[in-house]
Enzyme design. Structure first.
Site, PDB file in Angstrom:
ATOM      1  N   HIS A  20      -7.550  -3.082  10.128  1.00 28.02           N
ATOM      2  CA  HIS A  20      -7.270  -3.050   8.683  1.00 28.02           C
ATOM      3  C   HIS A  20      -6.077  -3.926   8.322  1.00 28.02           C
ATOM      4  CE1 HIS A  20      -4.673   0.915   8.904  1.00 28.02           C
ATOM      5  NE2 HIS A  20      -3.899  -0.127   8.999  1.00 28.02           N
ATOM      6  N   ASN A  46      -7.656  -0.662  13.957  1.00 29.99           N
ATOM      7  CA  ASN A  46      -9.079  -0.879  13.636  1.00 29.99           C
ATOM      8  C   ASN A  46      -9.272  -2.195  12.875  1.00 29.99           C
ATOM      9  OD1 ASN A  46      -7.950  -0.294  11.201  1.00 29.99           O
ATOM     10  ND2 ASN A  46      -9.301   1.407  10.692  1.00 29.99           N
ATOM     11  N   ASP A  95       0.824  -1.210   0.000  1.00 28.39           N
ATOM     12  CA  ASP A  95       0.000   0.000   0.000  1.00 28.39           C
ATOM     13  C   ASP A  95       0.859   1.261   0.000  1.00 28.39           C
ATOM     14  OD1 ASP A  95       0.922  -0.439   2.588  1.00 28.39           O
ATOM     15  OD2 ASP A  95      -1.038  -0.512   3.520  1.00 28.39           O
ATOM     16  N   GLU A 151      -9.739  -0.938   4.835  1.00 27.19           N
ATOM     17  CA  GLU A 151     -10.356  -0.459   6.067  1.00 27.19           C
ATOM     18  C   GLU A 151     -11.629  -1.250   6.385  1.00 27.19           C
ATOM     19  OE1 GLU A 151      -8.594   1.394   7.788  1.00 27.19           O
ATOM     20  OE2 GLU A 151      -8.093   3.328   6.911  1.00 27.19           O
TER      21      GLU A 151
HETATM   22  N1  LIG Z   1      -1.047   0.651   5.993  1.00 26.23           N
HETATM   23  C1  LIG Z   1      -0.183   0.157   6.983  1.00 26.23           C
HETATM   24  C2  LIG Z   1      -0.285  -1.323   7.031  1.00 26.23           C
HETATM   25  O1  LIG Z   1       0.261  -1.902   5.855  1.00 26.23           O
HETATM   26  C3  LIG Z   1       0.391  -1.793   8.301  1.00 26.23           C
HETATM   27  O2  LIG Z   1       0.605  -3.167   8.224  1.00 26.23           O
HETATM   28  C4  LIG Z   1      -0.500  -1.439   9.453  1.00 26.23           C
HETATM   29  C5  LIG Z   1       0.016  -1.850  10.826  1.00 26.23           C
HETATM   30  O3  LIG Z   1       0.970  -0.963  11.327  1.00 26.23           O
HETATM   31  P1  LIG Z   1       2.029  -1.316  12.470  1.00 26.23           P
HETATM   32  O4  LIG Z   1       2.987  -2.271  11.856  1.00 26.23           O
HETATM   33  O5  LIG Z   1       2.673  -0.001  12.769  1.00 26.23           O
HETATM   34  O6  LIG Z   1       1.304  -1.899  13.601  1.00 26.23           O
HETATM   35  O7  LIG Z   1      -0.871  -0.087   9.390  1.00 26.23           O
HETATM   36  C6  LIG Z   1      -0.373   0.790   8.382  1.00 26.23           C
HETATM   37  O8  LIG Z   1      -1.229   1.856   8.360  1.00 26.23           O
END
Ligand SMILES: N[C@@H]1[C@@H](O)[C@H](O)[C@@H](COP(=O)(O)O)O[C@@H]1O
Length: 247
Positions: free
Chosen positions: A139, A137, A71, A144
């Site tokens: 995702h 949340n 992403d 989302e």
């Molecule tokens: N879009 C990204 C995701 O690809 C990521 O895996 C997720 C978890 O983030 P974290 O690794 O900081 O917990 O949130 C982000 O916003």
């Protein structure tokens, strides 16, 4: 047949070391069987130590590995400090000599064309392994929570980001204020993620405890996109004691 294995480790360092060990073995096995391997990368805090350990590995022939990622924000310069391009260039691309590194271009003027271009790249090869984090949340990548089912036809799509997601990026100091966080992003879709052979999902820290419980114990639902991993055939979810504390 679906198979989600849950591992609970002492802390995020142990999670990262184990994820690197699993990936190293998997890529070595894959490269014994085929000429090239393809990896779909995630970003976020959960990946930092893991990617550090993985890219230190001297056992993998990186010159036979292709990389894509999950992403990217829309309307963000690729050199912006919070872009996923900047993150992955520093943490992966600059550390190894890969066969290819294929970025989703968040600064495109033609987002729909970019979705098509990236979908073609994804279709070109079977993705062997995908790394994931879980948003607070629920995702997955930037898929989302939503009311509809997981019925995307496309492999890559444009999404409007949740206010929760945008606020969490400010809380983590990626952006100075909510006005600076892009409202839209490009993301690989759930069907694309489910088409990957092997998935490693990392979720650590106390702030993930609630969503990890929902992900594993509530019904599988697009209201918690990460719950869909329970339907994938070969996923390992790596937790630490904090994120697993409500299980
Ligand atoms: N879009 C990204 C995701 O690809 C990521 O895996 C997720 C978890 O983030 P974290 O690794 O900081 O917990 O949130 C982000 O916003």
């Amino acid at each position: 047949m679906s198979s989600l294995t849950v591992q609970i480790h002492e802390d995020k360092y142990a999670v990262s070391a184990e994820a690197a060990r699993i990936t190293q073995n998997y890529l070595m096995e894959t490269l014994n069987k085929q000429d090239e391997a393809t990896v779909l990368l995630a970003t976020g805090n959960s990946q930092i130590k893991f990617l550090e350990a993985l890219t230190d590995s001297r056992k993998i022939d990186w010159s036979r590995v292709n990389f894509l990622h999950l992403d990217e924000y829309l309307n963000i310069d690729k050199d912006h400090p919070a872009s996923f391009h900047t993150y992955l260039r520093a943490k992966v691309e600059n550390k190894i000599k890969a066969k290819s590194f294929n970025y989703l271009l968040g600064d495109t003027l033609e987002p729909l064309q970019e979705c098509i271009r990236y979908s073609k790249l994804l279709r070109r090869r079977q993705v062997d392994i995908c790394f994931l984090g879980v948003g607070v949340n629920g995702h997955l990548a930037f898929n989302e929570p939503q009311a509809e089912n997981f019925n995307d036809f496309d492999l890559v799509k444009i999404v409007e980001l949740d206010l929760n997601t945008r606020c969490s990026q400010v809380d983590q100091n990626y952006f100075q204020s909510i006005e600076n966080v892009p409202k839209y992003a490009l993301t690989v879709t759930i069907p694309m993620i489910l088409s990957v052979k092997r998935i490693l999902c990392l979720a650590t820290g106390e702030n993930k405890a609630k969503i990890v419980k929902i992900m594993l114990q509530n019904n599988i639902s697009s209201k918690c996109p990460s719950s869909i991993l329970r339907q994938h055939s070969d996923t390992t979810l790596l937790l630490d004691k904090c994120s697993a504390s409500l299980l």
